[in-house]
Design a protein around this motif. Structure first.
Motif, PDB file in Angstrom:
ATOM      1  N   PRO A 188       0.827  -1.210   0.000  1.00 18.31           N
ATOM      2  CA  PRO A 188       0.000   0.000   0.000  1.00 18.31           C
ATOM      3  C   PRO A 188       0.859   1.256   0.000  1.00 18.31           C
ATOM      4  CG  PRO A 188       0.306  -0.746   2.245  1.00 18.31           C
ATOM      5  CD  PRO A 188       1.154  -1.643   1.366  1.00 18.31           C
ATOM      6  N   ASN A 189       0.254   2.383  -0.386  1.00 20.68           N
ATOM      7  CA  ASN A 189       0.929   3.650  -0.120  1.00 20.68           C
ATOM      8  C   ASN A 189       0.553   4.094   1.297  1.00 20.68           C
ATOM      9  OD1 ASN A 189      -1.629   4.904  -0.231  1.00 20.68           O
ATOM     10  ND2 ASN A 189      -1.336   5.550  -2.366  1.00 20.68           N
ATOM     11  N   PHE A 193      -2.340   2.380   3.598  1.00 23.34           N
ATOM     12  CA  PHE A 193      -1.935   1.683   4.810  1.00 23.34           C
ATOM     13  C   PHE A 193      -2.713   2.202   6.022  1.00 23.34           C
ATOM     14  CE2 PHE A 193       0.823   1.303   8.585  1.00 23.34           C
ATOM     15  CZ  PHE A 193       0.968  -0.077   8.620  1.00 23.34           C
ATOM     16  N   ALA A 194      -2.835   3.522   6.121  1.00 22.22           N
ATOM     17  CA  ALA A 194      -3.573   4.116   7.237  1.00 22.22           C
ATOM     18  C   ALA A 194      -5.038   3.677   7.226  1.00 22.22           C
ATOM     19  CB  ALA A 194      -3.478   5.637   7.178  1.00 22.22           C
ATOM     20  N   ALA A 195      -5.622   3.588   6.031  1.00 22.29           N
ATOM     21  CA  ALA A 195      -7.022   3.166   5.912  1.00 22.29           C
ATOM     22  C   ALA A 195      -7.191   1.703   6.315  1.00 22.29           C
ATOM     23  CB  ALA A 195      -7.515   3.380   4.486  1.00 22.29           C
ATOM     24  N   LEU A 196      -6.231   0.860   5.955  1.00 24.34           N
ATOM     25  CA  LEU A 196      -6.281  -0.552   6.347  1.00 24.34           C
ATOM     26  C   LEU A 196      -6.155  -0.705   7.860  1.00 24.34           C
ATOM     27  CD1 LEU A 196      -4.038  -2.117   3.545  1.00 24.34           C
ATOM     28  CD2 LEU A 196      -6.501  -2.405   3.796  1.00 24.34           C
ATOM     29  N   VAL A 197      -5.256   0.071   8.461  1.00 21.71           N
ATOM     30  CA  VAL A 197      -5.092   0.027   9.916  1.00 21.71           C
ATOM     31  C   VAL A 197      -6.374   0.471  10.612  1.00 21.71           C
ATOM     32  CG1 VAL A 197      -3.866   1.070  11.865  1.00 21.71           C
ATOM     33  CG2 VAL A 197      -2.596   0.313   9.850  1.00 21.71           C
ATOM     34  N   GLN A 198      -6.996   1.518  10.067  1.00 26.49           N
ATOM     35  CA  GLN A 198      -8.237   2.031  10.652  1.00 26.49           C
ATOM     36  C   GLN A 198      -9.344   0.978  10.612  1.00 26.49           C
ATOM     37  OE1 GLN A 198      -9.767   5.583   8.773  1.00 26.49           O
ATOM     38  NE2 GLN A 198     -10.882   6.198  10.607  1.00 26.49           N
ATOM     39  N   LYS A 199      -9.307   0.129   9.583  1.00 26.81           N
ATOM     40  CA  LYS A 199     -10.305  -0.939   9.474  1.00 26.81           C
ATOM     41  C   LYS A 199      -9.944  -2.160  10.325  1.00 26.81           C
ATOM     42  CE  LYS A 199     -12.612  -0.127   5.061  1.00 26.81           C
ATOM     43  NZ  LYS A 199     -13.980  -0.331   5.590  1.00 26.81           N
ATOM     44  N   GLY A 200      -8.834  -2.093  11.054  1.00 22.51           N
ATOM     45  CA  GLY A 200      -8.458  -3.172  11.939  1.00 22.51           C
ATOM     46  C   GLY A 200      -7.882  -4.384  11.239  1.00 22.51           C
ATOM     47  N   VAL A 208       4.533  -6.247   4.817  1.00 23.60           N
ATOM     48  CA  VAL A 208       4.047  -4.975   4.292  1.00 23.60           C
ATOM     49  C   VAL A 208       5.204  -4.185   3.691  1.00 23.60           C
ATOM     50  CG1 VAL A 208       2.916  -2.786   4.834  1.00 23.60           C
ATOM     51  CG2 VAL A 208       2.171  -4.898   5.969  1.00 23.60           C
ATOM     52  N   ILE A 209       5.031  -3.776   2.449  1.00 15.10           N
ATOM     53  CA  ILE A 209       5.992  -2.895   1.778  1.00 15.10           C
ATOM     54  C   ILE A 209       5.241  -1.593   1.511  1.00 15.10           C
ATOM     55  CG2 ILE A 209       7.552  -2.579  -0.168  1.00 15.10           C
ATOM     56  CD1 ILE A 209       7.478  -5.630  -0.551  1.00 15.10           C
ATOM     57  N   LYS A 210       5.523  -0.567   2.321  1.00 17.92           N
ATOM     58  CA  LYS A 210       4.775   0.686   2.226  1.00 17.92           C
ATOM     59  C   LYS A 210       5.503   1.666   1.317  1.00 17.92           C
ATOM     60  CE  LYS A 210       4.326   2.785   6.117  1.00 17.92           C
ATOM     61  NZ  LYS A 210       3.939   3.393   7.403  1.00 17.92           N
ATOM     62  N   THR A 211       4.834   2.070   0.234  1.00 13.72           N
ATOM     63  CA  THR A 211       5.456   3.033  -0.678  1.00 13.72           C
ATOM     64  C   THR A 211       5.245   4.447  -0.142  1.00 13.72           C
ATOM     65  OG1 THR A 211       3.467   3.124  -2.084  1.00 13.72           O
ATOM     66  CG2 THR A 211       5.159   1.519  -2.663  1.00 13.72           C
ATOM     67  N   LEU A 212       6.299   5.270  -0.244  1.00 15.93           N
ATOM     68  CA  LEU A 212       6.306   6.604   0.371  1.00 15.93           C
ATOM     69  C   LEU A 212       6.456   7.708  -0.669  1.00 15.93           C
ATOM     70  CD1 LEU A 212       8.810   5.746   3.272  1.00 15.93           C
ATOM     71  CD2 LEU A 212       6.304   5.583   3.325  1.00 15.93           C
ATOM     72  N   GLY A 238       3.268   4.139  -9.111  1.00 10.79           N
ATOM     73  CA  GLY A 238       3.113   3.026  -8.173  1.00 10.79           C
ATOM     74  C   GLY A 238       3.047   1.685  -8.877  1.00 10.79           C
ATOM     75  N   ASP A 239       2.382   1.653 -10.030  1.00 10.23           N
ATOM     76  CA  ASP A 239       2.302   0.417 -10.819  1.00 10.23           C
ATOM     77  C   ASP A 239       3.667   0.038 -11.373  1.00 10.23           C
ATOM     78  OD1 ASP A 239      -0.457   0.382 -10.398  1.00 10.23           O
ATOM     79  OD2 ASP A 239      -0.837   1.582 -12.183  1.00 10.23           O
ATOM     80  N   CYS A 240       4.414   1.042 -11.782  1.00 10.53           N
ATOM     81  CA  CYS A 240       5.772   0.799 -12.264  1.00 10.53           C
ATOM     82  C   CYS A 240       6.609   0.172 -11.156  1.00 10.53           C
ATOM     83  CB  CYS A 240       6.396   2.113 -12.741  1.00 10.53           C
ATOM     84  SG  CYS A 240       8.090   1.950 -13.352  1.00 10.53           S
ATOM     85  N   TRP A 241       6.467   0.707  -9.929  1.00 12.78           N
ATOM     86  CA  TRP A 241       7.233   0.188  -8.790  1.00 12.78           C
ATOM     87  C   TRP A 241       6.909  -1.288  -8.558  1.00 12.78           C
ATOM     88  CZ3 TRP A 241       7.386  -2.419  -4.347  1.00 12.78           C
ATOM     89  CH2 TRP A 241       8.525  -2.256  -3.536  1.00 12.78           C
ATOM     90  N   ILE A 242       5.629  -1.622  -8.535  1.00 12.22           N
ATOM     91  CA  ILE A 242       5.234  -3.003  -8.254  1.00 12.22           C
ATOM     92  C   ILE A 242       5.690  -3.942  -9.366  1.00 12.22           C
ATOM     93  CG2 ILE A 242       3.241  -4.553  -8.027  1.00 12.22           C
ATOM     94  CD1 ILE A 242       1.853  -2.251  -6.508  1.00 12.22           C
ATOM     95  N   GLY A 243       5.521  -3.528 -10.614  1.00 11.81           N
ATOM     96  CA  GLY A 243       5.971  -4.361 -11.727  1.00 11.81           C
ATOM     97  C   GLY A 243       7.463  -4.618 -11.674  1.00 11.81           C
ATOM     98  N   ALA A 244       8.231  -3.570 -11.371  1.00 10.49           N
ATOM     99  CA  ALA A 244       9.688  -3.722 -11.274  1.00 10.49           C
ATOM    100  C   ALA A 244      10.065  -4.629 -10.106  1.00 10.49           C
ATOM    101  CB  ALA A 244      10.333  -2.348 -11.112  1.00 10.49           C
TER     102      ALA A 244
END
Length: 286
Positions: A188-189, A193-200, A208-212, A238-244
């Motif tokens: 996640p970016n 990531f913050a939204a996923l944490v908020q959802k518990g 977890v690989i958090k893109t910044l 972000g898609d370029c990062w994941i593909g690479a």
């Protein structure tokens, strides 16, 4: 035989470049370009371009229209293996605004992706899983089809094969507590990531690989810094990062090296206009 299987959306990108985003009711001048997009498609193309020996298989759904014909021809030209479900609905599309700072705003019409389901690709997918080292998913399809496909891949993949999940765009209608436990890597970016944490969401079984963004990525509490560039267009970075990352991971690179090279790839991509058209090649990263 495919090392990386990418399952996700293709959208035709309809891009408008402008100095500043228009306000409601405002008409402004700009420049138009169209291209190939969708997170699944972008990630598949990025992975293919950055593999030393290309071995990517992309699964998606497109319409029986000119946009669907165009992407099928493009993939044939790139020599990427694809399985396309041809739908009666129009090919999905994305309306994208890009301002002078390289920021973007995007509206997506799902179109043919509304009819994308496991039963339409199961035979081809099961064959692809016989050799896959990575399977990649995003959030650009319905929740139920995604969950079904992830469960199928989890049950039929090789023991050493990893599932990568990119929770983008973040979807409030998704039950991420069911999805995340099926993934080995979650990418996640910061906002996602913050939204996923908020959802518990529990990340106990996933790395977890958090893109910044311009600051790089964080993995295992360590930040791998980005390269310093002047951004022209951040669409698809972000898609370029994941593909690479997937390309280099499938080739046996270490986690740190995969992140470093993926940072370089994404950094190069934002210095160019467009999404998939901006992605660098394997030789440019080396």
């Amino acid at each position: 035989m495919s090392d990386v299987v990418v399952i996700g959306a293709f959208f035709t990108d309809l891009v408008f470049y402008c100095e500043q985003f228009p306000s409601p009711g405002q008409t402004i001048p700009g420049r138009f370009a169209s291209g190939f997009g969708g997170k699944g498609s972008n990630q598949a193309i990025a992975c293919h371009k950055m593999q030393s020996k290309p071995s990517t298989h992309f699964f998606s759904s497109v319409g029986k229209d000119a946009f669907g014909d165009a992407i099928a021809a493009h993939y044939a030209k790139l020599d990427i293996k694809v399985t396309f479900v041809r739908s009666e609905q129009p090919t999905g599309s994305a309306g994208i605004y890009v301002n002078a700072a390289g920021q973007n705003q995007i509206i997506i019409s799902q179109g043919a992706m509304n009819e994308f389901s496991l039963d339409k690709i199961q035979v081809q997918l099961q064959e692809a899983l016989k050799t896959a080292k990575l399977i990649v998913f995003q959030s650009e399809m319905g929740f139920e089809p995604l969950l079904e496909m992830m469960k199928f891949c989890k049950a039929h993949k090789l023991a050493e094969c990893k599932i990568v999940f990119n929770p983008a765009p973040f979807r409030p209608d998704y039950d991420y507590k069911q999805i995340i436990p099926l993934a080995d890597f979650v990418v996640p970016n910061e906002t996602e990531f913050a939204a996923l944490v908020q959802k518990g969401v529990d990340f106990e079984h996933a790395k977890v690989i958090k893109t910044l963004g311009e600051h790089g990525v964080e993995v295992d509490g360590v930040v791998v810094p980005a390269i310093k560039v002047k951004a022209v267009d951040t669409t698809g970075a972000g898609d370029c990062w994941i593909g690479a990352f997937c390309a280099f991971y499938a080739q046996g690179e270490s986690m740190g090296e995969c992140c470093r090279k993926a940072n370089s790839a994404a950094g190069i991509s934002v210095t160019r206009c467009g999404a998939a058209a901006s992605f660098p090649s394997h030789s440019e990263i080396q």
